[in-house]
Design a protein around this motif. Structure first.
Motif, PDB file in Angstrom:
ATOM      1  N   ARG A  41      -8.186  26.688 -63.983  1.00 45.90           N
ATOM      2  CA  ARG A  41      -7.471  25.702 -64.795  1.00 45.90           C
ATOM      3  C   ARG A  41      -6.019  25.602 -64.348  1.00 45.90           C
ATOM      4  NH1 ARG A  41      -4.342  28.322 -68.616  1.00 45.90           N
ATOM      5  NH2 ARG A  41      -4.881  30.492 -68.906  1.00 45.90           N
ATOM      6  N   GLY A  42      -5.388  24.496 -64.671  1.00 50.29           N
ATOM      7  CA  GLY A  42      -3.970  24.316 -64.378  1.00 50.29           C
ATOM      8  C   GLY A  42      -3.675  24.127 -62.907  1.00 50.29           C
ATOM      9  N   VAL A  43      -4.533  23.434 -62.188  1.00 49.76           N
ATOM     10  CA  VAL A  43      -4.377  23.266 -60.746  1.00 49.76           C
ATOM     11  C   VAL A  43      -3.049  22.609 -60.407  1.00 49.76           C
ATOM     12  CG1 VAL A  43      -5.330  22.161 -58.697  1.00 49.76           C
ATOM     13  CG2 VAL A  43      -6.848  23.188 -60.372  1.00 49.76           C
ATOM     14  N   GLY A  44      -2.588  21.712 -61.228  1.00 44.77           N
ATOM     15  CA  GLY A  44      -1.365  20.981 -60.937  1.00 44.77           C
ATOM     16  C   GLY A  44      -0.094  21.806 -61.022  1.00 44.77           C
ATOM     17  N   ASN A  45      -0.152  23.013 -61.602  1.00 45.71           N
ATOM     18  CA  ASN A  45       1.083  23.782 -61.771  1.00 45.71           C
ATOM     19  C   ASN A  45       1.102  25.047 -60.920  1.00 45.71           C
ATOM     20  OD1 ASN A  45      -0.666  25.445 -63.060  1.00 45.71           O
ATOM     21  ND2 ASN A  45       0.203  25.228 -65.086  1.00 45.71           N
ATOM     22  N   GLY A  46       0.601  24.957 -59.688  1.00 47.91           N
ATOM     23  CA  GLY A  46       0.644  26.092 -58.784  1.00 47.91           C
ATOM     24  C   GLY A  46      -0.586  26.984 -58.843  1.00 47.91           C
ATOM     25  N   THR A  47      -1.566  26.627 -59.651  1.00 51.82           N
ATOM     26  CA  THR A  47      -2.748  27.466 -59.774  1.00 51.82           C
ATOM     27  C   THR A  47      -3.628  27.363 -58.539  1.00 51.82           C
ATOM     28  OG1 THR A  47      -2.638  27.187 -62.143  1.00 51.82           O
ATOM     29  CG2 THR A  47      -4.669  28.068 -61.295  1.00 51.82           C
ATOM     30  N   ARG A  48      -3.460  26.306 -57.740  1.00 56.41           N
ATOM     31  CA  ARG A  48      -4.249  26.206 -56.513  1.00 56.41           C
ATOM     32  C   ARG A  48      -3.973  27.413 -55.637  1.00 56.41           C
ATOM     33  NH1 ARG A  48      -7.958  23.072 -54.662  1.00 56.41           N
ATOM     34  NH2 ARG A  48      -7.223  21.302 -55.827  1.00 56.41           N
ATOM     35  N   SER A  49      -2.705  27.833 -55.538  1.00 48.02           N
ATOM     36  CA  SER A  49      -2.408  29.015 -54.732  1.00 48.02           C
ATOM     37  C   SER A  49      -3.019  30.257 -55.376  1.00 48.02           C
ATOM     38  CB  SER A  49      -0.901  29.192 -54.544  1.00 48.02           C
ATOM     39  OG  SER A  49      -0.256  29.329 -55.786  1.00 48.02           O
ATOM     40  N   LYS A  50      -3.084  30.308 -56.703  1.00 49.42           N
ATOM     41  CA  LYS A  50      -3.741  31.417 -57.378  1.00 49.42           C
ATOM     42  C   LYS A  50      -5.230  31.412 -57.067  1.00 49.42           C
ATOM     43  CE  LYS A  50      -0.513  31.520 -61.233  1.00 49.42           C
ATOM     44  NZ  LYS A  50      -0.349  31.256 -62.664  1.00 49.42           N
ATOM     45  N   ALA A  51      -5.822  30.217 -56.980  1.00 48.05           N
ATOM     46  CA  ALA A  51      -7.239  30.114 -56.648  1.00 48.05           C
ATOM     47  C   ALA A  51      -7.477  30.620 -55.227  1.00 48.05           C
ATOM     48  CB  ALA A  51      -7.724  28.676 -56.791  1.00 48.05           C
ATOM     49  N   LEU A  52      -6.597  30.251 -54.306  1.00 48.11           N
ATOM     50  CA  LEU A  52      -6.726  30.721 -52.932  1.00 48.11           C
ATOM     51  C   LEU A  52      -6.568  32.238 -52.873  1.00 48.11           C
ATOM     52  CD1 LEU A  52      -7.042  30.220 -49.927  1.00 48.11           C
ATOM     53  CD2 LEU A  52      -4.585  29.763 -49.816  1.00 48.11           C
ATOM     54  N   LEU A  53      -5.582  32.763 -53.596  1.00 52.28           N
ATOM     55  CA  LEU A  53      -5.387  34.208 -53.651  1.00 52.28           C
ATOM     56  C   LEU A  53      -6.637  34.887 -54.194  1.00 52.28           C
ATOM     57  CD1 LEU A  53      -3.644  36.732 -53.392  1.00 52.28           C
ATOM     58  CD2 LEU A  53      -2.723  36.221 -55.663  1.00 52.28           C
ATOM     59  N   HIS A  54      -7.228  34.294 -55.215  1.00 60.25           N
ATOM     60  CA  HIS A  54      -8.446  34.859 -55.794  1.00 60.25           C
ATOM     61  C   HIS A  54      -9.575  34.877 -54.764  1.00 60.25           C
ATOM     62  CE1 HIS A  54     -11.403  35.878 -58.809  1.00 60.25           C
ATOM     63  NE2 HIS A  54     -12.146  34.875 -58.377  1.00 60.25           N
ATOM     64  N   GLU A  55      -9.699  33.807 -53.992  1.00 63.18           N
ATOM     65  CA  GLU A  55     -10.732  33.748 -52.955  1.00 63.18           C
ATOM     66  C   GLU A  55     -10.528  34.847 -51.915  1.00 63.18           C
ATOM     67  OE1 GLU A  55     -11.842  29.901 -51.237  1.00 63.18           O
ATOM     68  OE2 GLU A  55     -10.616  29.005 -52.816  1.00 63.18           O
ATOM     69  N   VAL A  56      -9.275  35.041 -51.510  1.00 65.16           N
ATOM     70  CA  VAL A  56      -8.972  36.066 -50.513  1.00 65.16           C
ATOM     71  C   VAL A  56      -9.268  37.451 -51.080  1.00 65.16           C
ATOM     72  CG1 VAL A  56      -7.108  37.150 -49.180  1.00 65.16           C
ATOM     73  CG2 VAL A  56      -7.296  34.658 -49.273  1.00 65.16           C
ATOM     74  N   GLU A  57      -8.863  37.683 -52.339  1.00 66.16           N
ATOM     75  CA  GLU A  57      -9.139  38.980 -52.965  1.00 66.16           C
ATOM     76  C   GLU A  57     -10.640  39.229 -53.064  1.00 66.16           C
ATOM     77  OE1 GLU A  57      -6.982  38.545 -56.617  1.00 66.16           O
ATOM     78  OE2 GLU A  57      -5.179  39.458 -55.775  1.00 66.16           O
ATOM     79  N   THR A  58     -11.400  38.197 -53.403  1.00 62.59           N
ATOM     80  CA  THR A  58     -12.854  38.328 -53.482  1.00 62.59           C
ATOM     81  C   THR A  58     -13.427  38.677 -52.121  1.00 62.59           C
ATOM     82  OG1 THR A  58     -12.965  36.745 -55.307  1.00 62.59           O
ATOM     83  CG2 THR A  58     -14.997  37.104 -54.062  1.00 62.59           C
ATOM     84  N   TRP A  59     -12.916  38.030 -51.086  1.00 65.45           N
ATOM     85  CA  TRP A  59     -13.387  38.296 -49.726  1.00 65.45           C
ATOM     86  C   TRP A  59     -13.099  39.746 -49.344  1.00 65.45           C
ATOM     87  CZ3 TRP A  59     -10.631  38.932 -44.953  1.00 65.45           C
ATOM     88  CH2 TRP A  59     -11.435  38.877 -43.824  1.00 65.45           C
ATOM     89  N   PHE A  60     -11.886  40.228 -49.671  1.00 63.65           N
ATOM     90  CA  PHE A  60     -11.549  41.615 -49.355  1.00 63.65           C
ATOM     91  C   PHE A  60     -12.436  42.593 -50.128  1.00 63.65           C
ATOM     92  CE2 PHE A  60      -7.396  40.189 -47.615  1.00 63.65           C
ATOM     93  CZ  PHE A  60      -7.485  40.849 -46.397  1.00 63.65           C
ATOM     94  N   ARG A  61     -12.741  42.268 -51.391  1.00 68.13           N
ATOM     95  CA  ARG A  61     -13.623  43.149 -52.165  1.00 68.13           C
ATOM     96  C   ARG A  61     -15.006  43.229 -51.522  1.00 68.13           C
ATOM     97  NH1 ARG A  61     -10.807  41.112 -56.505  1.00 68.13           N
ATOM     98  NH2 ARG A  61     -12.305  39.489 -56.971  1.00 68.13           N
ATOM     99  N   GLN A  62     -15.468  42.130 -50.947  1.00 63.94           N
ATOM    100  CA  GLN A  62     -16.770  42.131 -50.286  1.00 63.94           C
ATOM    101  C   GLN A  62     -16.740  42.986 -49.025  1.00 63.94           C
ATOM    102  OE1 GLN A  62     -17.332  37.973 -49.757  1.00 63.94           O
ATOM    103  NE2 GLN A  62     -18.254  37.675 -51.747  1.00 63.94           N
ATOM    104  N   LEU A  63     -15.592  43.050 -48.366  1.00 66.34           N
ATOM    105  CA  LEU A  63     -15.465  43.848 -47.156  1.00 66.34           C
ATOM    106  C   LEU A  63     -15.283  45.330 -47.461  1.00 66.34           C
ATOM    107  CD1 LEU A  63     -13.095  41.664 -44.954  1.00 66.34           C
ATOM    108  CD2 LEU A  63     -15.544  41.994 -44.684  1.00 66.34           C
ATOM    109  N   GLU A  64     -14.831  45.624 -48.658  1.00 66.75           N
ATOM    110  CA  GLU A  64     -14.526  47.004 -49.032  1.00 66.75           C
ATOM    111  C   GLU A  64     -15.739  47.904 -48.795  1.00 66.75           C
ATOM    112  OE1 GLU A  64     -12.269  49.192 -52.708  1.00 66.75           O
ATOM    113  OE2 GLU A  64     -13.434  47.403 -53.122  1.00 66.75           O
TER     114      GLU A  64
END
Length: 89
Positions: A41-64
């Motif tokens: 939610r809140g894509v218009g207020n900088g949350t898109r970068s939070k979504a990208l960060l979340h994707e990267v964190e998820t990817w790292f968790r999968q590699l763990e």
């Protein structure tokens, strides 16, 4: 949930209320590697970068835990230095 001809779906009221999504809210959907789709939610207020960060964190968790646990920090540093030398030659 049924998808309309235009590809639209209705987010259930309980979810809209919990995520504070109202008329005019900006939302995005992020597909995880495991197939689960998350509403951001809140894509218009900088949350898109939070979504990208979340994707990267998820990817790292999968590699763990998928690497060689027998490598020391010195081993990893040596491999990194060696790789740089190979690429420069």
């Amino acid at each position: 949930m049924r998808v309309t001809e235009k590809g639209q779906v209705t987010i259930p009221k309980a979810i809209r209320d919990r995520l504070k999504i109202g008329p005019g809210s900006e939302v995005d959907f992020v597909e995880r590697a495991d197939g689960i789709v998350e509403i951001i939610r809140g894509v218009g207020n900088g949350t898109r970068s939070k979504a990208l960060l979340h994707e990267v964190e998820t990817w790292f968790r999968q590699l763990e835990g998928t690497g060689d646990a027998n490598l020391s920090a010195d081993d990893i540093m040596a491999m990194t230095r060696d790789r740089g030398e190979r690429n420069n030659n």
